[in-house]
Scaffold this active site. Structure first.
Site, short mmCIF file in Angstrom:
data_model
loop_
_atom_site.label_atom_id
_atom_site.label_comp_id
_atom_site.label_asym_id
_atom_site.label_seq_id
_atom_site.Cartn_x
_atom_site.Cartn_y
_atom_site.Cartn_z
N ASP A 256 42.47 36.19 67.98
CA ASP A 256 43.39 37.14 68.60
C ASP A 256 42.86 37.47 70.00
O ASP A 256 41.81 36.99 70.41
CB ASP A 256 43.55 38.38 67.73
CG ASP A 256 42.24 39.14 67.59
OD1 ASP A 256 41.27 38.82 68.31
OD2 ASP A 256 42.18 40.07 66.78
N SER A 257 43.58 38.31 70.73
CA SER A 257 43.23 38.56 72.13
C SER A 257 42.16 39.63 72.30
O SER A 257 41.60 39.80 73.37
CB SER A 257 44.47 39.04 72.88
OG SER A 257 44.83 40.33 72.41
N GLY A 258 41.88 40.38 71.25
CA GLY A 258 40.95 41.50 71.34
C GLY A 258 41.67 42.82 71.58
O GLY A 258 41.07 43.89 71.43
N GLY A 259 42.95 42.74 71.94
CA GLY A 259 43.69 43.96 72.26
C GLY A 259 43.81 44.91 71.08
O GLY A 259 43.54 46.10 71.20
N GLY B 222 53.96 44.75 68.76
CA GLY B 222 54.61 46.04 68.92
C GLY B 222 54.89 46.69 67.58
O GLY B 222 54.64 46.09 66.52
N ASP C 100 48.67 36.95 59.47
CA ASP C 100 47.25 37.21 59.26
C ASP C 100 47.11 38.68 58.91
O ASP C 100 47.91 39.52 59.36
CB ASP C 100 46.43 36.92 60.52
CG ASP C 100 46.55 38.03 61.56
OD1 ASP C 100 45.67 38.91 61.59
OD2 ASP C 100 47.55 38.02 62.31
N CYS D 104 44.70 32.31 35.86
CA CYS D 104 44.17 31.99 37.21
C CYS D 104 43.01 31.00 37.10
O CYS D 104 42.15 31.13 36.23
CB CYS D 104 43.73 33.28 37.89
SG CYS D 104 43.00 33.03 39.52
N CYS E 162 40.82 30.35 39.65
CA CYS E 162 39.82 30.58 40.69
C CYS E 162 38.43 30.67 40.05
O CYS E 162 38.30 30.94 38.86
CB CYS E 162 40.13 31.85 41.48
SG CYS E 162 39.51 33.38 40.74
N CYS F 30 37.79 33.98 38.06
CA CYS F 30 38.46 34.09 36.76
C CYS F 30 37.93 33.08 35.76
O CYS F 30 38.03 33.28 34.55
CB CYS F 30 39.97 33.96 36.92
SG CYS F 30 40.70 35.43 37.67
N HIS G 40 38.68 35.73 44.48
CA HIS G 40 39.93 35.75 43.69
C HIS G 40 41.14 35.99 44.59
O HIS G 40 42.16 35.30 44.48
CB HIS G 40 39.86 36.82 42.60
CG HIS G 40 41.18 37.05 41.93
ND1 HIS G 40 41.67 36.23 40.94
CD2 HIS G 40 42.16 37.98 42.15
CE1 HIS G 40 42.87 36.64 40.57
NE2 HIS G 40 43.20 37.70 41.28
#
Lengths: 398, 398
Positions: free
Chosen positions: B91-94, B236, B285, B336, B338, B341, B367
C-alpha cells in the site's frame, strides 16, 4: 512390554541405544525439548515433527494447574492433547515448585533474594501457591504420580527435592534421604493396580541425589539400583562449573545399573552434552535451545566462529538483535538445511526481532531445534562409526 | 509485459479473471493477507505457501521506518526479503499515517478523541512523527512511489488522503481533489525512467475517492479512467454500514474502466466480500482474518452456527477463549482440512489461549488463512460453474 531399553554399543565417547515406547522408538543419545505448557513455544507440533524431533517433554507442575490433569486425561494423554503422536515424557513437577521457592540456580549464584515464603516442604510433600489463582496446593509423591498417570506420557519421573546449590553436607544428606523416601512412595503409587489413570505402557525413572559429595552420590546410586525403576535420572546439584559437573557425573554414574537408560535433567549446553554422553548419559532435556531462540539467539557451529565478527557470537550462538546483522543478507548458516535457513536471512531475522514480531522467535526456535536434532544424529553416527573425535571437532570445536 | 489483467467471465455474482505478475498469476476474485511489517504475524512464510496463499500485501509506512527501504532493496525486494516467492502488493503508507492522525474508523464511530497533533497535511504531503523514534517524516506522493519502488512489490498504490467518516460534502470534495493531484504526481514519479529503484514489472493502482456522495464518486471515476493506471483501488469512506457500503460501491463502480483490476481496500468480513464480488470487485485486503486469529477467533461456516451453542459464535467466528471449550475435544471444524483442524482440538486451543502461548494465535491464524483461501477458491468455482447461490449459502448462510 513398553517401555524397554537396549544398548547396542559402548564406547569411551558414549553409548548407543534405543528406548522402545508405545509411541515409537527413541534412538539414544537423544535430546528432549521442553513443552512446558504442552506446546513448544512458538512452534507447531507438525513443524516439530518435520524437524525429526524424537521426544517432547511436558511439565506436570504447569499442566496440573492449567488446564488440569482431568482435561488432558479426557483427551487421551498429553500427546493426543497436543496433537503429537510420538514419544512423550513428563517431569514430576518438583523442579518448578522448588525453582519458585528457591529461585533458579543463576539467581542463586548471583545472590538474588529467594521467595521461600511460597514454598513449605514437609515429610508429606511440597506445599505451594498456584501461580494462576493463589490457591494452595500440596504436591506429594503420590499426587505427582497420579497427575503423571493422568497425563499419560511414556516415561515419568519420581518427585524429588531440588535443593539449592550452596547447602551443607548435612542438609544435602537429609534432603537426599527425604527424596529416597519420596521415591519409594512414588514407586508404590506407580505400581498400584487400581490407580484411576493406570497406564500399562508407562515407565518410571528414579532420580539420584547427593549433590557434590562422593559418598552421598554413592549411597544414592545403591538405593536407585535396589529399586525396580525403568530408568535413572541424575538430579541434585551438579556443582557450579562444567568441570565440577563432569566430576559429579563420575560419582553419579559409577556403579549405576547399566541396563537402564540414564537421563540428565536440565542440561543443554553443547559442550556439556558431549561431556555427558562421554560419561554415559543417554538422554537430556533443557529449555536452552528453545528459550535462546525466543530471545534472538541462533546456535551456530564452530566453523562460523572464526570467520564471523567477534561481536557475533557468545557461547556457540549469534544474537540476531545486534545491529551488525541489519544488512547481512546471508542465512544464519549457509550449510544448514532447516526451513529458517532455507528462507530467511540474518537481516530479515534482525528486522523481525527489532519489530518484536513473534515470527522471529518462532523461526529461530525452528533453527535451534533442527540444530540440536542434527547434532544428536551426528553424535549417534559418530559413536556407530567410531568418529566421535571428528564429530566433537565439528560441533564443539575442540 | 507485467503486470497484465484479463477477465474470463462476467456474471451478476461476480467476475472471473487473472492478474499476471512477474512472480506468478493471481486468480481473481482473490483475498490478500496483510504482512504489515513484512511478516504474517505468527505464521512462517513456508506455511503461508502450503495454505495456497495467492498474494502477500506489505505496508510501506511500517517498512520505510523499520528496517528502511534501502535494507529491503539491498535484499532484492520485499518478497525476497521475507522469503516469499509469490506475488506481492504494497500500500502507499497513507492509510497508516491517517489512522495515526485521525484514529481508526471504529474509534471515530465510538467518538474516541483523535490524536491529530501527530499529523499535518499540506499540498506537499503528510507530515508525521515516526512511531519508532519520534523523528519527523513527510510522506509525499513522490516519496511513497520511491519507497514502493525500492520495496519492489508487483503492484503498488498511489498516496491518497484517507479522510475520517463524518466530514462534510465540501471537505470530501476538497480532499478528493487533493488526492487526485497526488495521484497525478504519483503517476509522474512512477513513470520516471531514471528513478533509482525503477522496476519494469511493477503496476500502479490509482485510488478513487468521493466518500458517500454520488457526484463526487462519479467525478473520481472519470478522473481515474482518464489516467493510465494499471488498476483501480476503491478508497475514501464507504459509509457506516454494510448496506451503505453496497450503495457506495454502486457509485464507485459505475463507469469504472472494466479492463482494469479493481481492489477494495481494507474490507474483510465474509458477507462484505460476497457483496463486493457481486458488484464487480476483483481483490480485497484486510487484517481481519489474521488479527481475529491472534485474539482467539476462529472463522466457522454457517452449518456450524445452528448446531453450536449460542455463546460460541459472533460474526461467523467462535472465540476459543470461552470456558465452554475447556473440555470440547473436537477440532474447530470437523470438515476442515487445515493443519490446525487436523491436529488441534478446541480444548487444546482454549488451553493455549488461556496460557497466553503464542502458538495459539499462530494455529488460529493458520486456520483463518486456510478458511479464507478455501472460500475464495469456492467463489471462483461458483462463478465458473454458475453455482454462486449455493456457494453463498454455504459460506454466508443466506
Amino acid at each position: 512390554m513398553f517401555p524397554k531399553f537396549t544398548v547396542k554399543k559402548n564406547t569411551p565417547y558414549g553409548r548407543l541405544g534405543t528406548i522402545f515406547t508405545a509411541h515409537g522408538n527413541i534412538s539414544t543419545p537423544s535430546f528432549f525439548f521442553c513443552a512446558t505448557k504442552a506446546t513448544i513455544k512458538g512452534v507447531d507440533v507438525w513443524t516439530m515433527e518435520t524437524l525429526n524431533t524424537p521426544v517432547i517433554l511436558a511439565n506436570t507442575y504447569h499442566l496440573m494447574l492449567q488446564p488440569g490433569a482431568e482435561v488432558i486425561a479426557k483427551s487421551g494423554s498429553v500427546g493426543t492433547f497436543m496433537g503429537w503422536s510420538g514419544p512423550t515424557y513428563t517431569d514430576s513437577g518438583g523442579y518448578q515448585i522448588f525453582s519458585l521457592g528457591y529461585g533458579c540456580v543463576s539467581q542463586e549464584i548471583k545472590g538474588s533474594p529467594r521467595s521461600g515464603r511460597y514454598l513449605k516442604i514437609s515429610e508429606n510433600g511440597a506445599t505451594f501457591l498456584s501461580y494462576r489463582d493463589g490457591s494452595t496446593w500440596c504436591l506429594t509423591p503420590e499426587l505427582s504420580i497420579h497427575v503423571q498417570q493422568a497425563l499419560g506420557a511414556d516415561c515419568i519421573f519420581t518427585l524429588d527435592e531440588c535443593t539449592p546449590y550452596h547447602i551443607s553436607y548435612e542438609q544435602t544428606r537429609a534432603s537426599m534421604e527425604q527424596s529416597h523416601r519420596w521415591a519409594k512412595r512414588s514407586l508404590t503409587a506407580f505400581l498400584k493396580e487400581d490407580a484411576p489413570y493406570k497406564r500399562s505402557y508407562q515407565g518410571l525413572y528414579g532420580i539420584s541425589q547427593g549433590g557434590i559429595y562422593p559418598d552421598l552420590r554413592c549411597q544414592s546410586v545403591d538405593f536407585l539400583n535396589s529399586m525396580p525403576f525403568f530408568g535413572h535420572g541424575i538430579g541434585g546439584s551438579l556443582g557450579k562449573t562444567s568441570a565440577q559437573m563432569r566430576e559429579v557425573l563420575d560419582m553419579a554414574l559409577e556403579n549405576l545399573c547399566p541396563e537402564r537408560p540414564i537421563h540428565l535433567l536440565g542440561i543443554g549446553k553443547i559442550q556439556d552434552i558431549f561431556d555427558g554422553i562421554a560419561k554415559g548419559i543417554d538422554t537430556f532435556d533443557c529449555v536452552i535451545p528453545t528459550r535462546l531462540g525466543r530471545h534472538g539467539g541462533a546456535l551456530i557451529r564452530p566453523h562460523y566462529w572464526s570467520t564471523a565478527h567477534e561481536a557475533y557470537h557468545s557461547r556457540a550462538s549469534i544474537n540476531l538483535l545486534k545491529a551488525c546483522f541489519k544488512n547481512d543478507h546471508r542465512p544464519i548458516d549457509e550449510t544448514c538445511t532447516c526451513p529458517t535457513c532455507q528462507r530467511y536471512t540474518r537481516a530479515y531475522l534482525h528486522h523481525l526481532m527489532k519489530s518484536k514480531e513473534i515470527s522471529a522467535g518462532s523461526a529461530l526456535t525452528i533453527h535451534n531445534v533442527f540444530f540440536m536434532n542434527s547434532m544428536m544424529e551426528a553424535i549417534r553416527d559418530g559413536i556407530a562409526l567410531n568418529s566421535m573425535k571428528d564429530v566433537r571437532l565439528q560441533w564443539v570445536g575442540d
